[in-house]
Design a protein around this motif. Structure first.
Motif, PDB file in Angstrom:
ATOM      1  N   HIS A   1      20.179  22.132  72.402  1.00  0.00           N
ATOM      2  CA  HIS A   1      19.189  21.089  72.173  1.00  0.00           C
ATOM      3  C   HIS A   1      18.698  20.529  73.501  1.00  0.00           C
ATOM      4  O   HIS A   1      17.502  20.327  73.716  1.00  0.00           O
ATOM      5  CB  HIS A   1      19.804  19.992  71.304  1.00  0.00           C
TER       6      HIS A   1
ATOM      7  N   TYR B   1      16.324  22.948  75.167  1.00  0.00           N
ATOM      8  CA  TYR B   1      14.969  22.934  74.626  1.00  0.00           C
ATOM      9  C   TYR B   1      14.183  21.736  75.130  1.00  0.00           C
ATOM     10  O   TYR B   1      12.989  21.837  75.402  1.00  0.00           O
ATOM     11  CB  TYR B   1      14.958  22.934  73.090  1.00  0.00           C
ATOM     12  N   ALA B   2      14.823  20.592  75.269  1.00  0.00           N
ATOM     13  CA  ALA B   2      14.128  19.410  75.800  1.00  0.00           C
ATOM     14  C   ALA B   2      13.591  19.703  77.202  1.00  0.00           C
ATOM     15  O   ALA B   2      12.482  19.283  77.559  1.00  0.00           O
ATOM     16  CB  ALA B   2      15.073  18.210  75.821  1.00  0.00           C
TER      17      ALA B   2
ATOM     18  N   ARG C   1      10.585  22.020  76.804  1.00  0.00           N
ATOM     19  CA  ARG C   1       9.402  21.285  76.356  1.00  0.00           C
ATOM     20  C   ARG C   1       8.724  20.587  77.527  1.00  0.00           C
ATOM     21  O   ARG C   1       7.492  20.604  77.651  1.00  0.00           O
ATOM     22  CB  ARG C   1       9.829  20.266  75.297  1.00  0.00           C
TER      23      ARG C   1
ATOM     24  N   GLY D   1      15.264  22.727  69.744  1.00  0.00           N
ATOM     25  CA  GLY D   1      15.313  21.313  69.433  1.00  0.00           C
ATOM     26  C   GLY D   1      16.063  21.044  68.146  1.00  0.00           C
ATOM     27  O   GLY D   1      16.673  21.941  67.554  1.00  0.00           O
ATOM     28  N   GLU D   2      16.025  19.794  67.716  1.00  0.00           N
ATOM     29  CA  GLU D   2      16.731  19.435  66.490  1.00  0.00           C
ATOM     30  C   GLU D   2      16.145  20.174  65.292  1.00  0.00           C
ATOM     31  O   GLU D   2      14.935  20.284  65.137  1.00  0.00           O
ATOM     32  CB  GLU D   2      16.627  17.935  66.248  1.00  0.00           C
TER      33      GLU D   2
ATOM     34  N   GLU E   1      11.257  18.212  66.518  1.00  0.00           N
ATOM     35  CA  GLU E   1      10.915  17.650  67.824  1.00  0.00           C
ATOM     36  C   GLU E   1       9.501  17.097  67.869  1.00  0.00           C
ATOM     37  O   GLU E   1       9.243  16.080  68.521  1.00  0.00           O
ATOM     38  CB  GLU E   1      11.093  18.714  68.915  1.00  0.00           C
ATOM     39  N   GLU E   2       8.565  17.751  67.221  1.00  0.00           N
ATOM     40  CA  GLU E   2       7.165  17.320  67.251  1.00  0.00           C
ATOM     41  C   GLU E   2       6.821  16.399  66.078  1.00  0.00           C
ATOM     42  O   GLU E   2       6.020  15.484  66.217  1.00  0.00           O
ATOM     43  CB  GLU E   2       6.237  18.540  67.247  1.00  0.00           C
TER      44      GLU E   2
ATOM     45  N   VAL F   1       6.658  24.179  70.010  1.00  0.00           N
ATOM     46  CA  VAL F   1       7.808  24.893  69.466  1.00  0.00           C
ATOM     47  C   VAL F   1       7.468  26.373  69.289  1.00  0.00           C
ATOM     48  O   VAL F   1       8.262  27.267  69.636  1.00  0.00           O
ATOM     49  CB  VAL F   1       8.250  24.279  68.119  1.00  0.00           C
TER      50      VAL F   1
END
Length: 302
Positions: A6, A9-10, A13, A126-127, A144-145, A263
Motif C-alpha cells: 500500500h 502504491y502511494a 501515485r 492502494g487500498e 484510492e481515487e 490506478v
C-alpha cells in the motif's frame, strides 16, 4: 498482502503526478527521488523491489504515451473461439482462477437471498475493498481515487437485495490470496449474461498485453456492440483479477477506468514492467474455468 504494498502504491501515485507535471521531460533519479522526499538509493531499492525494474526504466512505463506503445507492441487479438472457448497457447497469465457465474434468474432477483461479506486490505494498487459470497470473490474495488465509502456504496448498489456483513478477515483473506498470485482463487461472477461474456473475454488477455473494446465486441460475437461492451467493461465488479484495465480505445487512448485513471496507469505499467523483467517461463500459469449453468467440460487456458 503486506502493508508495504500500500505504501509503495502511494509513492507510485505521487510519481505519476510528478512525471505528468514534467510535461514529457524525463526526470533524473535524483530529481524524482527528491520529489518523493527519499534518498536516491532508497527510492531505487523500493521501486526495484516492488516491480523488478529500476525507477528510470519504470518511469518510461508511466509516460502518457505508454498505452500507445503497448498497442503497437503487445496488442492482443481475441478470436471468438479463443475468448469464449477459453483455449489457446502462449498465454502469459499471472493467476489461477476458477469461476462460477450467477444464473440469469438469480441475477434478476437483485441479490435476494445472497449474503456478501466485505472488508478492506492493502494491495499493490492502494487500498482494496473485497466482497465475497460462499462461492468466491464477487467484488474487488480500489478506493484510492474514489474513497472507501463511495466504493462500498457503489458495490452494494449492484446487488441491492443482498445482505451485507462486515467480515474483514474472511473477505480480505480470499482477496489477498488472489492478489499475491498464490494458489487457486474462486470468483463468483454476478451480472447479466452479456456482461459475463465480456468479463470472460477480458480474462483471456495476457498480463502485460492490451486489446480494444472493438476486439472484445468481436470476441463475444457482437462486433457492432462496442458501446455496450464498454459499459460491460465499466461494470466489471472484480477489479484487476478480471482485467478491464487491459482494454483500451482503438486510438490507443486509455479510456476510462471505474476506480480512477491513475490506478489503471499504474496497473498497466506494473504489468508491462514485470513482463519485461520476469522470464516468460516464470510467468506461465494455467487458467481453468467452469460455469455450472453451462454444462460444458472444464476449460483451460495455457
Amino acid at each position: 498482502m503486506e502493508q508495504d504494498e500500500h505504501y509503495h502504491y502511494a509513492v507510485i501515485r505521487r510519481a505519476i503526478e510528478c512525471i505528468d507535471a514534467a510535461g514529457g521531460q524525463a526526470l533524473t533519479l535524483d530529481r524524482l527521488a527528491a520529489e518523493m522526499n527519499m534518498s536516491p538509493a532508497h527510492f531505487q531499492r523500493l521501486f526495484s523491489r516492488w516491480v523488478g525494474v529500476s525507477p528510470k526504466r519504470y518511469q518510461q512505463y508511466l509516460t502518457l504515451d505508454h498505452a500507445r506503445s503497448l498497442m503497437r507492441a503487445r496488442f492482443t487479438t481475441l478470436e471468438t473461439a479463443d475468448a469464449l472457448g477459453l483455449s489457446g497457447t502462449g498465454r502469459l497469465h499471472d493467476l489461477f482462477l476458477r469461476w462460477e457465474a450467477m444464473t440469469p434468474g438469480e441475477y434478476a432477483r437483485r441479490g435476494a437471498g445472497l449474503t456478501v461479506c466485505y472488508g478492506v486490505l492493502p494491495s499493490q494498487f492502494g487500498e482494496a475493498l473485497a466482497m465475497v459470497t460462499d462461492k468466491g470473490l464477487c467484488g474487488l474495488a480500489f478506493t484510492e481515487e474514489t474513497g472507501r465509502d463511495a466504493a462500498l456504496a457503489d458495490m452494494m448498489a449492484r446487488w441491492p437485495e443482498a445482505e451485507f456483513l462486515h467480515a474483514p478477515d474472511r473477505a480480505s483473506a480470499l482477496a489477498a490470496t488472489a492478489l499475491s498470485r498464490h494458489g487457486m482463487t474462486r470468483l463468483h461472477l454476478i451480472g447479466p449474461p452479456f456482461q459475463i461474456k465480456v468479463w470472460e473475454a477480458l480474462m483471456a488477455i495476457p498480463q502485460g498485453h492490451v486489446t480494444t473494446y472493438s476486439e472484445i465486441a468481436r470476441a463475444v460475437g457482437h462486433p457492432r456492440a462496442v458501446r455496450a461492451v464498454g459499459t460491460a467493461v465499466g461494470r466489471n465488479p472484480i477489479g484487476y483479477l478480471i482485467p478491464c484495465h487491459r482494454a483500451l480505445r482503438k486510438s490507443g487512448a486509455l479510456g476510462g477506468y471505474h476506480w480512477g485513471l491513475p490506478v489503471k496507469r499504474a496497473m498497466l505499467a506494473w504489468e508491462a514492467a514485470r513482463a519485461d523483467a520476469i522470464p516468460c517461463e516464470q510467468t506461465h500459469r494455467q487458467y481453468r474455468a467452469h460455469t455450472p449453468s453451462q454444462p460444458a467440460p472444464a476449460r483451460t487456458i495455457f
